[in-house]
Design an enzyme around this catalytic site. Structure first.
Site, short mmCIF file in Angstrom:
data_model
loop_
_atom_site.label_atom_id
_atom_site.label_comp_id
_atom_site.label_asym_id
_atom_site.label_seq_id
_atom_site.Cartn_x
_atom_site.Cartn_y
_atom_site.Cartn_z
N SER A 102 0.85 -1.19 0.00
CA SER A 102 0.00 0.00 0.00
C SER A 102 0.88 1.24 0.00
O SER A 102 2.11 1.13 0.06
CB SER A 102 -0.90 -0.01 1.24
OG SER A 102 -0.11 0.32 2.37
N LYS A 103 0.25 2.39 -0.03
CA LYS A 103 0.96 3.68 -0.05
C LYS A 103 1.98 3.78 1.08
O LYS A 103 3.01 4.41 0.94
CB LYS A 103 -0.05 4.83 0.10
CG LYS A 103 -0.78 5.14 -1.18
CD LYS A 103 -0.76 6.65 -1.44
CE LYS A 103 -1.28 6.99 -2.81
NZ LYS A 103 -2.74 7.09 -2.86
N ARG A 104 1.63 3.17 2.20
CA ARG A 104 2.50 3.17 3.37
C ARG A 104 3.93 2.71 3.02
O ARG A 104 4.90 3.11 3.63
CB ARG A 104 1.90 2.18 4.37
CG ARG A 104 1.98 2.52 5.79
CD ARG A 104 0.91 1.77 6.58
NE ARG A 104 0.61 0.43 6.09
CZ ARG A 104 1.33 -0.65 6.36
NH1 ARG A 104 2.42 -0.57 7.09
NH2 ARG A 104 0.95 -1.83 5.90
N HIS A 105 4.02 1.84 2.03
CA HIS A 105 5.33 1.29 1.67
C HIS A 105 6.07 2.16 0.65
O HIS A 105 7.06 1.74 0.07
CB HIS A 105 5.16 -0.12 1.09
CG HIS A 105 4.57 -1.07 2.06
ND1 HIS A 105 3.26 -1.48 2.00
CD2 HIS A 105 5.11 -1.69 3.13
CE1 HIS A 105 3.03 -2.31 3.00
NE2 HIS A 105 4.13 -2.46 3.70
N GLY A 106 5.56 3.35 0.42
CA GLY A 106 6.19 4.22 -0.57
C GLY A 106 5.41 4.16 -1.87
O GLY A 106 4.27 3.70 -1.90
#
Ligand code: GLU
Length: 471
Positions: free
Chosen positions: A239-243
Site C-alpha cells: 500500500s501507499k504506506r510502503h512508498g
C-alpha cells in the site's frame, strides 16, 4: 504466430500500479515466448470510477516499459450491447432469470441470514418465479450450479477445487442495463479467443463463477494462471504506506524502465540465482514452472541496486536522452548557450558509475549545464578561503596560456602550482572542485575541466576568487 492469446485487462479506476504492471509483464512475456498475441483491454464498465486519465496512465506506463500490445486497446464500454445480447441469450435458454428483489430487500435478507448464521448469498427468491418481462427494474441473475465442484488446474497454484454450494446466483446484467464484471470478462475472454487468463490471485475466487459462465455459454474454458500478490517489505499487503506504488512515480523518481521491469519479473519468478535479465533474456527464459505460488515481498533496496547497475551499463547517448527531462525540470535549456563540451553524452560517462537514480544524476549534472554555478555555501566557507586563494590565482594565470586545453597539458600546470605552493593534491583539488562545481563531490577535476572547457573553467575560478575576502 501460435494460437496463444493473452490479455492485460486493467480497470482504469486509479493510476497504473506496480502490481498491474507485473501482471501485464507476465502476460507479455508469455505471449512473446510462445509467439502468441498480447491484447490490451480496458475494463471501464464501472462508469463512476473509471477515468480517461487512468487510461492514459496505463497506456503511457506500458509504452514507457516497452510492453507493446498486438491488439486493442479494446474498451468494454464499446461492447455493452454485446454483453446485453449474450445475457438475454442465456435467459432464453433458461440459464439466467429476472430478479426483481430491490437492493433494500436484499440487504434486509442478508442481515437476517447473518443473524441466523446462515450463508450470506442470494437466497434464490426469484429463481423459480419464471418472470418474463418484469415491469419494475429487474436484474438478470445467472442460475449457478448448486451441486458438485469446479476444479481448476491453475498453472501457478496447481489444482484448486471449488464447491458449487458456495456459489451465488450472481447478477450478470444490472437493472440499469450494465453487465457486471464477471460476465463481461467471460464474454470478452471467449470472443477474443483468450487461451490463458493470467492475472493477480485476488481474482481466484471469481474463477469458479467465470468457469460456470463459460460452460453455460458453451465456450471453451481457458487456462488460468494466478500470480501471487506483491507484499510490502514488512510482508503486509502493498500500500501507499510502503512508498510509491504507481508506475509513473518510479519514472519520476529516476528509475530506468529496464530496472523496474527486471525488478518486477523477479517478484514471483526466478531462474536459478540470476538477478539481472535483459528483456531478451526474460523472453527466452520465462515459464510458469518457476513462478512461485506464495506472495512476493517488495525489496526497494534491490530495485535501487538494479537501477544503479543499469545506469552503470547505460549507453551514453541513451542516458543523455533519459536524463534530459530531469534536467529540464531543474531549469536546463537544451538549446540554450550553456552546454557542456561534447554535450550531455560527454558528461554521463563520468557520473553513471555512482548514480543510483536519474534524479541523482541530474543533480550532479546541473553544474555543467547552468550558469552561474549554484554554490553550496557551506562548501564555499570551508574551502574557498584566503589560504586557498594563491594557488587558485596562480593556476588560473597558467591556464590562460595553455593550448590545447586537455588533461595532458593541464596536469603539468597543476604539478607546478603544487610545487610552488608546497601543497598536496588534496589541499588544492578540493577548493578547485568547489570553485568549478559549487560542490564537494564531483568526477575527477581533470574531467570536470574537460567538460566545462577552458573559458568556463577560468570564469569559475575567477568568480570563486572574487568571493574570497582579500587578507
Ligand atoms: N479488470 C480486472 C482488474 O483490473 C482484471 C480482470 C481479469 O484480469 O480478469 O482487476
Amino acid at each position: 504466430m501460435t494460437d496463444v492469446r493473452v490479455r492485460f485487462a486493467p480497470s482504469p479506476t486509479g493510476f497504473l500500479h506496480v502490481g498491474g504492471l507485473r501482471t501485464a509483464l507476465f502476460n507479455w512475456l508469455f505471449a512473446r515466448r510462445e509467439g502468441g498475441t498480447f491484447i490490451l483491454r480496458i475494463e471501464d464498465t464501472d462508469r463512476d470510477r473509471s477515468t480517461d486519465d487512468a487510461i492514459e496512465a496505463i497506456v503511457n506506463g506500458l509504452h514507457w516499459t516497452g510492453l507493446d500490445w498486438d491488439e486493442g486497446p479494446y474498451r468494454q464500454t464499446d461492447r455493452l450491447a454485446l454483453y446485453r445480447q449474450k445475457a438475454m441469450e442465456l435467459r432464453e435458454r433458461g440459464k439466467a432469470y429476472w430478479c426483481v428483489c430491490t437492493p433494500q430487500e436484499l440487504e434486509a435478507r442478508r442481515k437476517e441470514a447473518q443473524a441466523k448464521g446462515e450463508p450470506i448469498k442470494y437466497d434464490g427468491r426469484c429463481r423459480e418465479r419464471g418472470l418474463t418481462a418484469p415491469a419494475e427494474p429487474a436484474a438478470l441473475r445467472f442460475r449457478s450450479p448448486q451441486e458438485g465442484q469446479t476444479v481448476v488446474d491453475d498453472l501457478i497454484k496447481g489444482t484448486i477445487a471449488f464447491d458449487h454450494a458456495v456459489l451465488d446466483d450472481l447478477i450478470i446484467l444490472r437493472a440499469n442495463g450494465y453487465a457486471t464484471y464477471n460476465f463481461s470478462v467471460v464474454i470478452d475472454d471467449a470472443l477474443m479467443g483468450i487461451t490463458h487468463v493470467i492475472r493477480g490471485d485476488d481474482h481466484v475466487n471469481n474463477t469458479p463463477r467465470q468457469v460456470a459462465l463459460f460452460k453455460a455459454l458453451e465456450y471453451r474454458v481457458p487456462h488460468f494462471a494466478h500470480l501471487p500478490m506483491i507484499l510490502g517489505a514488512d510482508k503486509s499487503r502493498l500500500s501507499k504506506r510502503h512508498g510509491a506504488t504507481s508506475v509513473l512515480a518510479y519514472q519520476d523518481m529516476g528509475y530506468l524502465p529496464e530496472a523496474l521491469v527486471n525488478y518486477l519479473v523477479r517478484l514471483g519468478w526466478s531462474h536459478g540465482d540470476q538477478e539481472m535479465f535483459s528483456i531478451q533474456d526474460m523472453v527466452e527464459k520465462f515459464s510458469f514452472d518457476h513462478v512461485q505460488a506464495s506472495a512476493a515481498a517488495c525489496d526497494p533496496e534491490k530495485l535501487q541496486w538494479l537501477n544503479a547497475e543499469y545506469i552503470k551499463r547505460g549507453e551514453p547517448r541513451r542516458l543523455a536522452d533519459v536524463l534530459r527531462p530531469f534536467l529540464e525540470k531543474r531549469g536546463y535549456d537544451p538549446r540554450g548557450p550553456v552546454q557542456p563540451q561534447g554535450g550531455l553524452e560527454a558528461v554521463v560517462p563520468h557520473l553513471r558509475e555512482r548514480a543510483k537514480t536519474l534524479v541523482e544524476m541530474a543533480e550532479w549534472t546541473m553544474p555543467y549545464v547552468t550558469e552561474p554555478v549554484a554554490m553550496d555555501e557551506a562548501a564555499a566557507v570551508k574551502f574557498l578561503t584566503t589560504a586557498a586563494a594563491p594557488s587558485l590565482t596562480k593556476f588560473a594565470e597558467r591556464l590562460k596560456t595553455v593550448n590545447p586545453f586537455s588533461k595532458e597539458t593541464i596536469e603539468p600546470l597543476v604539478q607546478a602550482v603544487l610545487n610552488d605552493e608546497h601543497l598536496k593534491m588534496g589541499a588544492f583539488a578540493q577548493p578547485l572542485r568547489v570553485a568549478l562545481t559549487g560542490k564537494t563531490f564531483s568526477p575527477g577535476i581533470y574531467e570536470v575541466m574537460a567538460i566545462l572547457g577552458k573559458e568556463r573553467t577560468l570564469d569559475r575560478i575567477t568568480q570563486a576568487l572574487q568571493r574570497i575576502p582579500s587578507s
